[in-house]
Structure formats: structure tokens, C-alpha cells
Design an enzyme around this catalytic site. Structure first.
Site, PDB file in Angstrom:
ATOM      1  N   LEU A  99       0.977  -0.475   0.150  1.00  0.00           N
ATOM      2  CA  LEU A  99       0.125  -0.082  -0.019  1.00  0.00           C
ATOM      3  C   LEU A  99       1.001   1.407  -0.148  1.00  0.00           C
ATOM      4  O   LEU A  99       1.737   1.138   0.810  1.00  0.00           O
ATOM      5  CB  LEU A  99      -1.261   0.224   0.659  1.00  0.00           C
ATOM      6  CG  LEU A  99      -1.827   0.842   1.303  1.00  0.00           C
ATOM      7  CD1 LEU A  99      -2.765  -0.061   0.281  1.00  0.00           C
ATOM      8  CD2 LEU A  99      -2.625   1.179   2.249  1.00  0.00           C
ATOM      9  N   ASP A 100       0.463   2.180  -0.685  1.00  0.00           N
ATOM     10  CA  ASP A 100       1.649   3.383  -1.265  1.00  0.00           C
ATOM     11  C   ASP A 100       1.563   4.181  -0.066  1.00  0.00           C
ATOM     12  O   ASP A 100       0.464   4.443   0.749  1.00  0.00           O
ATOM     13  CB  ASP A 100       0.993   4.348  -2.178  1.00  0.00           C
ATOM     14  CG  ASP A 100       1.168   3.270  -3.133  1.00  0.00           C
ATOM     15  OD1 ASP A 100       2.531   2.834  -3.246  1.00  0.00           O
ATOM     16  OD2 ASP A 100       0.578   3.468  -4.315  1.00  0.00           O
ATOM     17  N   LYS A 101       3.064   4.869   0.791  1.00  0.00           N
ATOM     18  CA  LYS A 101       2.935   5.627   1.651  1.00  0.00           C
ATOM     19  C   LYS A 101       1.993   6.820   1.618  1.00  0.00           C
ATOM     20  O   LYS A 101       1.485   6.717   2.566  1.00  0.00           O
ATOM     21  CB  LYS A 101       4.821   5.968   1.261  1.00  0.00           C
ATOM     22  CG  LYS A 101       4.849   7.552   2.310  1.00  0.00           C
ATOM     23  CD  LYS A 101       6.017   8.103   2.252  1.00  0.00           C
ATOM     24  CE  LYS A 101       6.146   9.786   3.033  1.00  0.00           C
ATOM     25  NZ  LYS A 101       7.250  10.067   2.989  1.00  0.00           N
TER      26      LYS A 101
END
Length: 319
Positions: free
Chosen positions: A96-98
Site C-alpha cells: 500500500l503506497d506511503k
């Protein structure tokens, strides 16, 4: 009259400069580092070995150069908090992207993690995201099937972004031509649906059918021309600059233009549907959006129906 107009202009300029100075001072404050308490977590009932967390925006999933805190770095403490001393660190099952918030699955063992990753490879796991986007997509719902490729942008501030690499393009005479997609490009398919529009912003439901880096952000900004609110990376192609919001959106949010640079990305992984075995019914796992997302919904005056559709956590407990 001219003198009065000049005075008003000078006053507005002074107010804007004061606001920028205050905001720049605030930006120097180091934000509080995330702790285990920020990882709201729920062991899945009936599924030993799997834990759902609601990842906060701005916390990287994995570590790297210059990264002090990440989900990975917090896993040993989270494992002790949930299962006591001596428990093995948890494992991350997917990415999951930052800058995105929301649902992220963890596993207690390599076997549990492998079950989730196998389900992902076999398309037995799907995700639903909520996004607040500037503008409205045309058409209001559809499927984007446009490959993506990472490119270095032109200009003095060279940096890398995901770019569209379409198979079909319209030539100058209006004819449609098919192009060969670069070998470096990645297949990227996103299903989207407009749930509601208000104050110049759209609430979208996004279903990524593939998992490419920054897929949702680049598809929204570059294919639909509706960048996600708070997306300072993809709102401009050739330069690094804060997202510039239309005046009606700024008024609805109740912020001056300089403050838009501090907006967080309004992209939330709201739901995971996971079928661990072809013979078992799927699990539907939901995480509520963070405070900044819900606050923007209220300020932008989305209807109560939209707020009722926001998924709630599976349990009110937290670590």
C-alpha cells in the site's frame, strides 16, 4: 479612487505574505512519528494468523534510505502488543503506497502470508478505494485500460513519474492509430465510478484490476484530468509544485491557497474482498477513512447518503 484601490491591493498582498510566512514556519515543525497505536489492528475472527490494519497516510509500508519509521519497523512491537512477548514479527501480505491510507493485511506466519499472496495472484483478492478528485470525470464511470511507464520528466527539476503509454492515439487527421506498447510499460486497468459531486470535487469509487505503482493517481490525473485532492506529485507533469486548487474548492475547504500545499492525499483503501480458498465464501474487510478525509467530505458538503456509504471498521477495538 486609485489610491484606495492601491491601498486595498497592498493590504491583500501583505495578508498573503503573512499567511505564507506562517505556513512556511509550520512546515518546519517535524510531525510526530507514527507509533503502534496509530496502526489500528483487528485479528480476523475464524482466520488464525491474519490481521487487518488501517494504515495511516504518510507512513511507508517498507523502509528505505532516509526512512526512520515504516509499517515494517513497527511490526515487532505490534506483534508483542497483540500476542505477547516472544511472538514472531508479523509479515506484510501486499503493498500500500506511503501516501495512501487504509486496509493492509498482515500475517503471523509465512504460510498465512503465502495464502493471501496466492489469492492475489489468482485474482481471488480485490480492493476498493475511495478518492476525492478535483473536477468530475467524463464519462462518470468506466474502465481505464491504459498501460503505464515510468519516465523522467523534462525541465530543471528532473524527477520520475508514471506516465500513460496508450495503445491507441488520435492522429492529426482524426484517425485512430494503434501503437506498439513499450516493453518497459506495465498493464494497468482501473474501474471507476462517480458516487457524488459537490463543490467542484467528485467522490469516486476506484477498483484497481492490476497493481502498478501509482496506478490510481496517474490514471485519475493523466487519463481523466481529475487529480486526487492532495496529490502534489501528479497534479503537474513537468514540475514539482504544490497542487493548485480552484477558488470554489479552496472556499469550501476553508483554506487559503498557500495552505493547499499541506493537504494530505485523499486516497483511502476502504475494502478488501478476500477468498482464501475457491471452496470458501469470501471475507469482506473494511476500514474507515481517516479524519482528514471525513473532514473534507463535511466541508465540501457531500450529502448524508455519501457519508452513510463510508465503510466502517469491522470492530471498534484497537491495539
Amino acid at each position: 479612487m486609485a489610491a484606495a484601490g492601491g491601498t486595498r491591493g497592498a493590504r491583500r498582498l501583505a495578508e498573503r505574505l503573512r499567511a505564507e510566512k506562517i505556513l512556511s514556519g509550520r512546515s518546519q515543525i517535524t510531525p510526530r512519528s507514527p507509533t503502534v497505536r496509530d496502526l489500528r489492528s483487528w485479528p480476523l475472527p475464524g482466520e488464525a494468523g491474519l490481521i487487518l490494519i488501517n494504515k495511516p497516510s504518510g507512513l511507508p509500508t517498507h523502509g528505505g534510505p532516509g526512512v526512520e519509521r515504516s509499517v515494517v519497523s513497527l511490526l515487532p512491537a505490534l506483534s508483542r502488543s497483540l500476542f505477547g512477548g516472544g511472538a514472531e514479527p508479523l509479515r506484510i501480505c501486499h503493498r500500500l503506497d506511503k501516501d495512501s491510507s487504509g486496509a493492509l493485511l498482515l500475517a503471523q506466519s509465512a504460510g498465512s502470508a503465502d495464502r493471501v499472496q496466492r489469492a492475489l495472484r489468482e485474482h481471488r483478492m480485490s480492493r476498493v478505494y475511495w478518492a476525492l478528485c478535483v473536477g468530475a470525470p467524463t464519462p462518470p464511470e468506466g474502465i481505464l485500460d491504459i498501460p503505464l511507464i515510468e519516465k523522467e520528466t523534462p525541465g530543471p527539476q528532473k524527477h520520475f513519474k508514471m506516465a500513460l503509454c496508450p495503445r491507441f492515439r488520435v492522429s492529426s487527421d482524426g484517425s485512430v492509430q494503434r501503437f506498439r506498447v513499450s516493453r518497459s510499460a506495465h498493464e494497468a486497468v482501473t474501474q471507476y465510478r462517480t458516487l457524488e459531486k459537490s463543490s467542484g470535487v467528485s467522490l469516486l469509487e476506484l477498483r484497481p484490476l492490476t497493481g502498478v505503482k501509482h496506478q490510481l493517481r496517474s490514471h485519475m490525473a493523466l487519463a481523466l484530468n481529475c487529480p486526487i485532492l492532495g496529490d502534489h506529485k501528479y497534479s503537474h507533469w513537468g514540475r514539482l509544485a504544490p497542487q493548485k486548487l480552484p477558488a470554489p474548492v479552496l472556499r469550501s475547504l476553508g483554506i487559503p491557497s498557500p495552505q493547499s500545499r499541506s493537504l494530505l492525499l485523499h486516497l483511502h483503501a476502504a475494502q478488501i474482498t478476500l477468498q482464501l480458498s475457491p471452496r470458501t465464501p469470501p471475507l469482506v474487510l473494511r476500514c474507515a477513512p481517516p479524519k482528514h478525509f471525513l473532514s473534507a467530505l463535511r466541508r465540501l458538503k457531500f450529502s448524508p447518503q455519501s457519508l452513510q456509504d463510508i465503510p466502517l471498521p469491522p470492530d471498534e477495538g484497537s491495539s
